[in-house]
Motif scaffolding. Structure first.
Motif, PDB file in Angstrom:
ATOM      1  N   ASN A 121      14.688  33.455 -22.542  1.00  0.00           N
ATOM      2  CA  ASN A 121      14.164  32.117 -22.847  1.00  0.00           C
ATOM      3  C   ASN A 121      12.893  32.114 -23.689  1.00  0.00           C
ATOM      4  OD1 ASN A 121      12.721  33.234 -20.682  1.00  0.00           O
ATOM      5  ND2 ASN A 121      12.102  31.228 -19.937  1.00  0.00           N
ATOM      6  N   ASN A 122      12.385  33.281 -24.113  1.00  0.00           N
ATOM      7  CA  ASN A 122      11.201  33.261 -24.995  1.00  0.00           C
ATOM      8  C   ASN A 122      11.464  32.463 -26.264  1.00  0.00           C
ATOM      9  OD1 ASN A 122       9.685  34.826 -23.298  1.00  0.00           O
ATOM     10  ND2 ASN A 122       9.714  36.656 -24.566  1.00  0.00           N
ATOM     11  N   GLN A 123      12.730  32.470 -26.706  1.00  0.00           N
ATOM     12  CA  GLN A 123      13.046  31.825 -27.978  1.00  0.00           C
ATOM     13  C   GLN A 123      12.987  30.290 -27.925  1.00  0.00           C
ATOM     14  OE1 GLN A 123      16.995  33.277 -29.113  1.00  0.00           O
ATOM     15  NE2 GLN A 123      17.373  33.658 -26.950  1.00  0.00           N
TER      16      GLN A 123
ATOM     17  N   TYR B 141       6.423  37.138 -14.480  1.00  0.00           N
ATOM     18  CA  TYR B 141       5.443  36.087 -14.211  1.00  0.00           C
ATOM     19  C   TYR B 141       4.055  36.600 -14.566  1.00  0.00           C
ATOM     20  CZ  TYR B 141       2.537  32.505 -12.339  1.00  0.00           C
ATOM     21  OH  TYR B 141       1.587  31.517 -12.269  1.00  0.00           O
ATOM     22  N   TYR B 142       3.422  35.946 -15.515  1.00  0.00           N
ATOM     23  CA  TYR B 142       2.060  36.314 -15.917  1.00  0.00           C
ATOM     24  C   TYR B 142       1.085  35.153 -15.811  1.00  0.00           C
ATOM     25  CZ  TYR B 142       4.172  40.483 -17.988  1.00  0.00           C
ATOM     26  OH  TYR B 142       4.851  41.660 -18.178  1.00  0.00           O
ATOM     27  N   MET B 143       1.563  33.931 -16.046  1.00  0.00           N
ATOM     28  CA  MET B 143       0.655  32.800 -16.292  1.00  0.00           C
ATOM     29  C   MET B 143       1.404  31.478 -16.149  1.00  0.00           C
ATOM     30  SD  MET B 143       0.644  33.222 -20.422  1.00  0.00           S
ATOM     31  CE  MET B 143       2.081  33.984 -21.174  1.00  0.00           C
TER      32      MET B 143
ATOM     33  N   GLU C 204       7.835  33.369 -35.135  1.00  0.00           N
ATOM     34  CA  GLU C 204       8.659  34.418 -35.737  1.00  0.00           C
ATOM     35  C   GLU C 204       8.975  35.539 -34.736  1.00  0.00           C
ATOM     36  OE1 GLU C 204       6.571  36.521 -38.827  1.00  0.00           O
ATOM     37  OE2 GLU C 204       8.381  36.749 -40.019  1.00  0.00           O
ATOM     38  N   PHE C 205       7.938  35.930 -33.986  1.00  0.00           N
ATOM     39  CA  PHE C 205       8.058  37.027 -33.024  1.00  0.00           C
ATOM     40  C   PHE C 205       9.135  36.736 -31.981  1.00  0.00           C
ATOM     41  CE2 PHE C 205       6.937  38.564 -28.772  1.00  0.00           C
ATOM     42  CZ  PHE C 205       6.781  39.928 -28.975  1.00  0.00           C
ATOM     43  N   ALA C 206       9.150  35.507 -31.458  1.00  0.00           N
ATOM     44  CA  ALA C 206      10.027  35.183 -30.335  1.00  0.00           C
ATOM     45  C   ALA C 206      11.498  35.257 -30.742  1.00  0.00           C
ATOM     46  CB  ALA C 206       9.691  33.799 -29.780  1.00  0.00           C
TER      47      ALA C 206
ATOM     48  N   GLY D  49      -6.034  35.116 -23.615  1.00  0.00           N
ATOM     49  CA  GLY D  49      -5.770  33.690 -23.485  1.00  0.00           C
ATOM     50  C   GLY D  49      -4.636  33.350 -22.521  1.00  0.00           C
ATOM     51  N   TRP D  50      -4.234  34.292 -21.673  1.00  0.00           N
ATOM     52  CA  TRP D  50      -3.178  34.010 -20.694  1.00  0.00           C
ATOM     53  C   TRP D  50      -3.845  33.435 -19.448  1.00  0.00           C
ATOM     54  CZ3 TRP D  50       1.325  38.170 -20.817  1.00  0.00           C
ATOM     55  CH2 TRP D  50       1.755  38.300 -22.148  1.00  0.00           C
ATOM     56  N   GLN D  51      -3.398  32.251 -19.014  1.00  0.00           N
ATOM     57  CA  GLN D  51      -4.052  31.535 -17.915  1.00  0.00           C
ATOM     58  C   GLN D  51      -3.600  32.076 -16.562  1.00  0.00           C
ATOM     59  OE1 GLN D  51      -5.066  27.210 -19.237  1.00  0.00           O
ATOM     60  NE2 GLN D  51      -2.881  27.486 -19.595  1.00  0.00           N
TER      61      GLN D  51
HETATM   62  P1  P53 Z   1       2.438  41.858 -23.867  1.00  0.00           P
HETATM   63  C1  P53 Z   1       5.098  36.550 -23.920  1.00  0.00           C
HETATM   64  C2  P53 Z   1       4.921  35.844 -22.756  1.00  0.00           C
HETATM   65  C3  P53 Z   1       5.270  36.426 -21.549  1.00  0.00           C
HETATM   66  C4  P53 Z   1       5.816  37.699 -21.515  1.00  0.00           C
HETATM   67  O1  P53 Z   1       3.412  41.164 -22.810  1.00  0.00           O
HETATM   68  C5  P53 Z   1       6.019  38.384 -22.693  1.00  0.00           C
HETATM   69  C6  P53 Z   1       5.679  37.823 -23.902  1.00  0.00           C
HETATM   70  C7  P53 Z   1       5.842  38.568 -25.162  1.00  0.00           C
HETATM   71  O2  P53 Z   1       4.606  38.996 -25.639  1.00  0.00           O
HETATM   72  O3  P53 Z   1       6.624  39.583 -22.746  1.00  0.00           O
HETATM   73  C8  P53 Z   1       6.897  40.340 -21.585  1.00  0.00           C
HETATM   74  O4  P53 Z   1       2.908  43.251 -24.058  1.00  0.00           O
HETATM   75  C9  P53 Z   1       7.903  41.379 -22.005  1.00  0.00           C
HETATM   76  C10 P53 Z   1       7.315  42.747 -22.112  1.00  0.00           C
HETATM   77  C11 P53 Z   1       5.855  42.636 -22.479  1.00  0.00           C
HETATM   78  C12 P53 Z   1       5.129  41.962 -21.340  1.00  0.00           C
HETATM   79  O5  P53 Z   1       5.689  40.705 -21.048  1.00  0.00           O
HETATM   80  O6  P53 Z   1       2.565  41.028 -25.086  1.00  0.00           O
HETATM   81  O7  P53 Z   1       9.078  41.407 -21.232  1.00  0.00           O
HETATM   82  O8  P53 Z   1       8.094  43.493 -23.019  1.00  0.00           O
HETATM   83  O9  P53 Z   1       5.251  43.842 -22.799  1.00  0.00           O
HETATM   84  C13 P53 Z   1       3.635  41.783 -21.576  1.00  0.00           C
HETATM   85  O10 P53 Z   1       1.068  41.838 -23.262  1.00  0.00           O
END
Ligand code: P53
Length: 480
Positions: free
Chosen positions: A181-183, A315-317, A189-191, A351-353
């Motif tokens: 779902n990143n796209q 899950y990051y943010m 362009e990256f996504a 900038g990741w919340q």
């Molecule tokens: P990097 C964007 C948003 C959330 C996760 O990301 C993302 C991305 C792409 O940048 O990617 C995932 O290395 C992905 C991994 C990636 C990781 O999160 O940009 O599945 O390949 O390395 C962390 O800090």
């Protein structure tokens, strides 16, 4: 609330990586050029460039990665020392089918993963394998335009079938497409390149192209699920999405509706992959937009049959969205333009919340909507690490981030009853950042001596978080 022991026995604690970000050996063992091999290094706030093939005068960080290709025994041994039960990586498609459209697979590539999986099993570590993680064959981009072409389905299914058969007794846990779902962010362009190998042409409607590519991918995924279950009924085959909850900026009803539409737009892939059908809002939208999509009745049948066994997610943010004063009635979500900052949250240097409770929120949201097991296959904190004079790395910020997220994960299991299979934080060993191509955006418990220019001994060393995470695993998440 009193702390309750949450996690079941056999919970899959471990770590996650992707082939293109750590293996290196980009042209060894018969491997072909992947889309990751034509991406330069960016920096914080500077996008990576996609070059037209591999150029002699450019630096491509993924070509060497951290040379896991030659260090895998040493690295897996370190994972075992942390007591890992699972190790998530991907199979580089280009090691198996260097161009993607060959008739026969490359035996040397297949043997490499035999060795990696055998090494895992030596320590009782379960491999958790993503089939397509931002690393499709570059030839398929050049010759077919990536996933805009229906023939991609056959190439992917052939790749999936080959590795399912080969590793049917070595790998039980699979995922089809990483962060499919990143796209949703198709203007970036990256996504759309990393997800689908697509470079949007001038005059083309990027959203229409994205919906077509996404459709072929969900069909390919469903076929792979079906075939995988035939090859080994014990296979657990999951979807994989980037879970970034999108909150309304205020309680204004228009903001609520905007956030609802944003969530629908970002997560419809799960409606298709878990429930087997397109959501009505999307079918209606595609029709209204006049998109001439190749979606056949036979495809829709395939989607019904090839439902995934579980939801893998990163899950990051979290994100926050606000409606505009003149918001259109369809609340169309434009990820590149509609997001606003959340005043309640701190951001990482990139900038990741940071939002630990958002993890519990998405686990509940997924559970209510889909009622299938979940697997947190990525979570983590990208940060610059400092090596002290004595060689130590005191990464308390990383420990704090992970501890807070694990706490919320455990609440979701113990209090909210979510069925969770495991937790494999991202970049358990430092590797190349997907988003920026940097080495200095580090996630690991294990430090790797290499810088953003590619210099360094590649020597591995343990950060403070190494010992901490070992303790977390050994106590099954009791001792944080
Ligand atoms: P990097 C964007 C948003 C959330 C996760 O990301 C993302 C991305 C792409 O940048 O990617 C995932 O290395 C992905 C991994 C990636 C990781 O999160 O940009 O599945 O390949 O390395 C962390 O800090």
């Amino acid at each position: 609330v009193e702390k309750v022991n949450a996690l079941p026995k056999g919970f899959l604690w471990g770590g996650a990586v992707a082939a293109h970000q750590l293996e290196g050996g980009w042209d060894q063992g018969g491997k072909g050029v992947s889309i990751a091999d034509v991406m330069t290094a960016g920096a914080n706030g500077i996008e990576r460039r996609i070059t037209d093939g591999v150029k002699a005068d450019e630096y491509y960080p993924n070509h060497e990665g951290i040379d896991f290709y030659h260090h895998y025994k040493e690295d897996i041994k370190l994972f075992a020392e942390m007591d890992f039960k699972a190790f998530r990586t991907s199979i580089a498609w280009t090691r198996i089918f260097p161009n993607g459209d060959e008739a026969e697979p490359n035996e040397a590539g297949l043997e490499f993963y035999d060795r990696v999986f055998d090494e895992c099993h030596k320590y009782g570590i379960e491999p958790v394998i993503t089939l397509s993680h931002f690393e499709m064959p570059y030839h398929l981009v050049k010759a077919y335009g990536g996933w805009r072409d229906r023939r991609m389905i056959d190439f992917f299914v052939k790749f999936a079938t080959t590795v399912f058969k080969r590793y049917k007794n070595k790998v039980k846990y699979w995922m089809t497409f990483n962060e499919i779902n990143n796209q949703t962010d198709y203007q970036r362009e990256f996504a759309i390149f990393t997800n689908s190998g697509i470079q949007v042409k001038p005059g083309e409607n990027a959203e229409e192209v994205m919906y077509q590519a996404s459709h072929y991918e969900v069909v390919a995924s469903a076929l792979a699920v079906q075939i995988g279950h035939q090859i080994n009924p014990d296979f657990q085959i999951g979807a994989m999405v980037a879970m970034v909850p999108i909150y309304p900026a205020t309680s204004k009803p228009q903001d609520i509706m905007k956030a609802e539409r944003a969530m629908q737009a970002r997560y419809w892939y799960l409606d298709v992959q878990v429930k087997g059908q397109y959501p009505s809002w999307l079918t209606a939208y595609q029709r209204r937009a006049g998109y001439d999509l190749d979606i056949t009745l036979a495809d829709l049948d395939v989607l019904q049959v090839g439902k995934v066994d579980y939801i893998g997610f990163s899950y990051y943010m979290s994100f926050t969205v606000a409606s505009k004063d003149n918001e259109p009635v369809d609340y169309h979500y434009n990820e590149a333009a509609d997001l606003v900052a959340n005043q309640f949250l701190q951001q990482s240097e990139w900038g990741w919340q940071i939002d630990p409770e958002g993890l519990r929120y998405v686990m509940n949201w997924l559970n209510d909507r889909y009622q299938v097991p979940q697997f947190i296959v990525e979570n983590g904190y990208g940060a610059v690490d400092k090596i002290e004079a004595d060689g130590k790395i005191h990464d308390d910020y990383r420990i704090d981030y992970l501890r807070q997220h694990i706490e919320q994960m455990e609440l979701a299991v113990a209090i909210d009853g979510v069925d969770l299979m495991g937790y494999t934080p991202w970049g358990c060993i430092d590797l190349i950042s997907a988003g920026t191509g940097q080495m200095s955006k580090r996630y690991g418990f294990i430090y790797v001596d290499k810088d953003d220019q590619g210099q360094g001994s590649l020597q591995r060393s343990k950060k403070d978080s190494f010992k901490w995470y070992k303790k977390v695993i050994s106590s099954n998440g009791e001792d944080l």
